[in-house]
Write a protein that holds these residues in place. Structure first.
Motif, PDB file in Angstrom:
ATOM      1  N   ARG A  81      -3.524   6.168  -5.126  1.00  0.00           N
ATOM      2  CA  ARG A  81      -2.119   6.074  -5.517  1.00  0.00           C
ATOM      3  C   ARG A  81      -1.393   5.962  -4.347  1.00  0.00           C
ATOM      4  O   ARG A  81      -0.421   5.057  -4.435  1.00  0.00           O
ATOM      5  CB  ARG A  81      -1.801   7.467  -6.375  1.00  0.00           C
ATOM      6  CG  ARG A  81      -2.326   7.263  -7.798  1.00  0.00           C
ATOM      7  CD  ARG A  81      -2.040   8.564  -8.675  1.00  0.00           C
ATOM      8  NE  ARG A  81      -0.879   8.486  -9.091  1.00  0.00           N
ATOM      9  CZ  ARG A  81      -0.315   9.574  -9.663  1.00  0.00           C
ATOM     10  NH1 ARG A  81      -1.064  10.755  -9.860  1.00  0.00           N
ATOM     11  NH2 ARG A  81       0.835   9.378 -10.027  1.00  0.00           N
ATOM     12  N   LEU A  82      -1.480   6.647  -3.273  1.00  0.00           N
ATOM     13  CA  LEU A  82      -0.857   6.301  -2.211  1.00  0.00           C
ATOM     14  C   LEU A  82      -0.813   5.304  -1.499  1.00  0.00           C
ATOM     15  O   LEU A  82       0.077   4.788  -0.780  1.00  0.00           O
ATOM     16  CB  LEU A  82      -1.176   7.716  -1.177  1.00  0.00           C
ATOM     17  CG  LEU A  82      -0.502   9.089  -1.440  1.00  0.00           C
ATOM     18  CD1 LEU A  82      -1.224  10.120  -0.752  1.00  0.00           C
ATOM     19  CD2 LEU A  82       1.060   9.329  -1.534  1.00  0.00           C
ATOM     20  N   ILE A  83      -2.355   4.650  -1.687  1.00  0.00           N
ATOM     21  CA  ILE A  83      -2.257   3.378  -0.900  1.00  0.00           C
ATOM     22  C   ILE A  83      -1.665   2.300  -1.466  1.00  0.00           C
ATOM     23  O   ILE A  83      -1.041   1.409  -1.092  1.00  0.00           O
ATOM     24  CB  ILE A  83      -3.979   3.075  -0.994  1.00  0.00           C
ATOM     25  CG1 ILE A  83      -4.528   3.919  -0.080  1.00  0.00           C
ATOM     26  CG2 ILE A  83      -4.148   1.516  -0.802  1.00  0.00           C
ATOM     27  CD1 ILE A  83      -6.081   3.691  -0.022  1.00  0.00           C
ATOM     28  N   GLU A  84      -1.575   2.538  -2.943  1.00  0.00           N
ATOM     29  CA  GLU A  84      -0.839   1.586  -3.682  1.00  0.00           C
ATOM     30  C   GLU A  84       0.706   1.607  -3.293  1.00  0.00           C
ATOM     31  O   GLU A  84       1.202   0.649  -3.520  1.00  0.00           O
ATOM     32  CB  GLU A  84      -1.086   1.975  -5.508  1.00  0.00           C
ATOM     33  CG  GLU A  84      -0.414   0.739  -6.337  1.00  0.00           C
ATOM     34  CD  GLU A  84       0.790   0.928  -6.695  1.00  0.00           C
ATOM     35  OE1 GLU A  84       1.428   0.083  -7.221  1.00  0.00           O
ATOM     36  OE2 GLU A  84       1.269   2.286  -6.592  1.00  0.00           O
ATOM     37  N   THR A  85       1.054   2.616  -3.170  1.00  0.00           N
ATOM     38  CA  THR A  85       2.330   2.987  -2.891  1.00  0.00           C
ATOM     39  C   THR A  85       2.767   2.129  -1.422  1.00  0.00           C
ATOM     40  O   THR A  85       3.905   1.230  -1.400  1.00  0.00           O
ATOM     41  CB  THR A  85       2.911   4.314  -2.594  1.00  0.00           C
ATOM     42  OG1 THR A  85       2.597   5.044  -4.045  1.00  0.00           O
ATOM     43  CG2 THR A  85       4.315   4.729  -2.125  1.00  0.00           C
ATOM     44  N   VAL A  86       1.945   2.395  -0.653  1.00  0.00           N
ATOM     45  CA  VAL A  86       2.163   1.537   0.649  1.00  0.00           C
ATOM     46  C   VAL A  86       2.224   0.311   0.776  1.00  0.00           C
ATOM     47  O   VAL A  86       3.083  -0.572   0.963  1.00  0.00           O
ATOM     48  CB  VAL A  86       1.267   2.214   1.886  1.00  0.00           C
ATOM     49  CG1 VAL A  86       1.263   1.264   3.058  1.00  0.00           C
ATOM     50  CG2 VAL A  86       1.288   3.664   1.996  1.00  0.00           C
ATOM     51  N   GLU A  87       1.274  -0.279  -0.130  1.00  0.00           N
ATOM     52  CA  GLU A  87       0.882  -1.781  -0.206  1.00  0.00           C
ATOM     53  C   GLU A  87       1.976  -2.541  -0.977  1.00  0.00           C
ATOM     54  O   GLU A  87       1.935  -3.632  -0.878  1.00  0.00           O
ATOM     55  CB  GLU A  87      -0.606  -2.009  -0.624  1.00  0.00           C
ATOM     56  CG  GLU A  87      -1.658  -1.394   0.321  1.00  0.00           C
ATOM     57  CD  GLU A  87      -3.019  -1.950  -0.193  1.00  0.00           C
ATOM     58  OE1 GLU A  87      -3.381  -2.226  -1.417  1.00  0.00           O
ATOM     59  OE2 GLU A  87      -4.023  -1.759   0.804  1.00  0.00           O
ATOM     60  N   THR A  88       2.296  -1.756  -2.152  1.00  0.00           N
ATOM     61  CA  THR A  88       3.229  -2.516  -2.773  1.00  0.00           C
ATOM     62  C   THR A  88       4.580  -2.238  -2.435  1.00  0.00           C
ATOM     63  O   THR A  88       5.787  -2.741  -2.858  1.00  0.00           O
ATOM     64  CB  THR A  88       3.294  -1.957  -4.123  1.00  0.00           C
ATOM     65  OG1 THR A  88       3.647  -0.361  -4.277  1.00  0.00           O
ATOM     66  CG2 THR A  88       2.005  -2.296  -4.952  1.00  0.00           C
ATOM     67  N   GLY A  89       5.105  -1.639  -1.105  1.00  0.00           N
ATOM     68  CA  GLY A  89       6.237  -1.439  -0.519  1.00  0.00           C
ATOM     69  C   GLY A  89       7.143  -0.329  -1.199  1.00  0.00           C
ATOM     70  O   GLY A  89       8.408  -0.338  -1.001  1.00  0.00           O
ATOM     71  N   ARG A  90       6.498   0.495  -1.825  1.00  0.00           N
ATOM     72  CA  ARG A  90       7.547   1.574  -2.621  1.00  0.00           C
ATOM     73  C   ARG A  90       8.041   2.508  -1.445  1.00  0.00           C
ATOM     74  O   ARG A  90       7.531   2.673  -0.482  1.00  0.00           O
ATOM     75  CB  ARG A  90       6.891   2.016  -3.802  1.00  0.00           C
ATOM     76  CG  ARG A  90       6.395   1.405  -4.806  1.00  0.00           C
ATOM     77  CD  ARG A  90       5.550   2.117  -5.933  1.00  0.00           C
ATOM     78  NE  ARG A  90       6.067   3.199  -6.629  1.00  0.00           N
ATOM     79  CZ  ARG A  90       5.705   4.094  -7.613  1.00  0.00           C
ATOM     80  NH1 ARG A  90       4.543   3.791  -7.900  1.00  0.00           N
ATOM     81  NH2 ARG A  90       6.604   5.049  -8.093  1.00  0.00           N
ATOM     82  N   LYS A  91       9.321   2.932  -1.711  1.00  0.00           N
ATOM     83  CA  LYS A  91       9.763   3.744  -0.788  1.00  0.00           C
ATOM     84  C   LYS A  91       9.597   4.810  -0.620  1.00  0.00           C
ATOM     85  O   LYS A  91       9.494   5.724   0.532  1.00  0.00           O
ATOM     86  CB  LYS A  91      11.418   3.823  -1.109  1.00  0.00           C
ATOM     87  CG  LYS A  91      12.319   2.356  -1.018  1.00  0.00           C
ATOM     88  CD  LYS A  91      12.371   2.031   0.466  1.00  0.00           C
ATOM     89  CE  LYS A  91      13.063   0.601   0.275  1.00  0.00           C
ATOM     90  NZ  LYS A  91      13.415   0.228   1.936  1.00  0.00           N
ATOM     91  N   LEU A  92       9.059   5.751  -1.928  1.00  0.00           N
ATOM     92  CA  LEU A  92       8.785   7.157  -1.412  1.00  0.00           C
ATOM     93  C   LEU A  92       7.540   7.493  -2.548  1.00  0.00           C
ATOM     94  O   LEU A  92       7.637   7.352  -3.565  1.00  0.00           O
ATOM     95  CB  LEU A  92       9.927   7.941  -2.058  1.00  0.00           C
ATOM     96  CG  LEU A  92       9.931   9.477  -1.974  1.00  0.00           C
ATOM     97  CD1 LEU A  92       9.742  10.112  -0.620  1.00  0.00           C
ATOM     98  CD2 LEU A  92      11.206  10.087  -2.631  1.00  0.00           C
ATOM     99  N   ALA A  93       6.671   8.572  -1.856  1.00  0.00           N
ATOM    100  CA  ALA A  93       5.694   9.319  -2.504  1.00  0.00           C
ATOM    101  C   ALA A  93       5.789  10.604  -1.960  1.00  0.00           C
ATOM    102  O   ALA A  93       6.032  11.052  -0.761  1.00  0.00           O
ATOM    103  CB  ALA A  93       4.316   8.884  -2.147  1.00  0.00           C
ATOM    104  N   ILE A  94       5.850  11.618  -3.218  1.00  0.00           N
ATOM    105  CA  ILE A  94       5.569  13.114  -2.717  1.00  0.00           C
ATOM    106  C   ILE A  94       4.363  13.630  -3.468  1.00  0.00           C
ATOM    107  O   ILE A  94       3.820  13.572  -4.411  1.00  0.00           O
ATOM    108  CB  ILE A  94       6.899  13.820  -3.567  1.00  0.00           C
ATOM    109  CG1 ILE A  94       8.063  13.071  -3.124  1.00  0.00           C
ATOM    110  CG2 ILE A  94       6.959  15.134  -3.348  1.00  0.00           C
ATOM    111  CD1 ILE A  94       9.382  13.606  -4.032  1.00  0.00           C
TER     112      ILE A  94
END
Length: 264
Positions: A32-45
């Motif tokens: 899920r964190l990789i997906e956050t990075v690869e899709t350019g989302r701003k924030l993960a907690i």
């Protein structure tokens, strides 16, 4: 000495050198964190109680997403907003004077991010142990990071990792990805132990099934607690000249850390 006794190349349960064990929940968190990075989302907690493997998940993520076109700035336990900005700026290669003000540190971080944007690099700002920023002003500084480079062409992802107190409720921001890590199941505990031992050169069983059950029960499925108890049990077993670790050994060593946060 005890490592040689069990034919281990190193301590299997030393967090500094032990491998990432791809348990389902931890793998899902990394994915899920990789997906956050690869899709350019701003924030993960990533929020969880002590010892659940948050830092290990973060390290695995950063190892998997690191490329020549990504810059990673990882820091841990910032004490205030000024140190937060300064440490991140320096991790990106910017020089910040000692004792710099919050405003100057923010400026240097912005400059470092703009340079990365001009070089067409995506930036990941990873902050571990964010709970050490208790002051509301410092928490606002933490929230400001997603706006550190507001240019439309900027590619910036902020990952915040929080350690929750035992009685603290998890906060959920509907506009960000919030990830939790549950305790290990009994079957996962066995796989966790087997994988770590195998990575250190031990393929033969070391713990009896009942000993594994006791490890899981006493640690309540917390990875750091499992690590600590397993290490102590191996040391005790070597000193006693045992061929395998029994539940009685696990029970005995648990007394040494019964009141420790690492075993609860």
């Amino acid at each position: 000495m005890w490592k040689r006794y069990w034919k281990l190349s190193r301590d299997p349960f030393d967090a500094r050198s032990s491998p990432f064990v791809p348990l389902e929940a931890h793998q899902e968190a990394v994915a899920r964190l990789i997906e956050t990075v690869e899709t350019g989302r701003k924030l993960a907690i990533l929020q969880e109680k002590e010892g659940m493997g948050k830092s290990r998940v973060l390290a695995q993520l950063l190892s998997e997403v690191r490329t020549p076109w990504r810059r990673v700035a990882r820091i841990s336990s910032p004490v205030d907003g000024a140190s937060l900005f300064s440490e991140l700026a320096e991790a990106l290669g910017s020089r910040v004077p000692a004792g710099a003000s919050r405003g100057l540190a923010w400026k240097r971080l912005g400059e470092a991010l703009r340079l990365c944007r001009w070089q067409r690099q995506q930036v990941i700002l990873a902050i571990d142990d964010c709970q050490n920023l208790p002051d509301p002003t410092d928490r606002l500084d933490l929230d400001r990071l997603v706006h550190a480079d507001a240019h439309p062409a900027a590619r910036l992802t902020v990952i915040q990792v929080f350690r929750l107190a035992d009685d603290e409720e998890r906060t959920v921001d509907p506009w960000s990805l919030s990830i939790a890590l549950p305790s290990l199941l009994r079957s996962e505990c066995e796989r966790y132990l087997t994988s770590k031992l195998a990575a250190s050169g031990r393929e033969e069983p070391v713990f009896t099934p009942r000993a594994i059950h006791r490890l899981h029960s006493l640690s309540e499925g917390v990875p750091r607690g499992i690590d600590r108890l397993a290490s102590l049990a191996l040391m005790a077993g070597a000193m006693r000249g045992l061929e395998i670790i029994t539940p009685e050994v696990v029970e005995a060593v648990s007394v040494e850390c019964r009141h420790s946060a690492f075993c609860a």
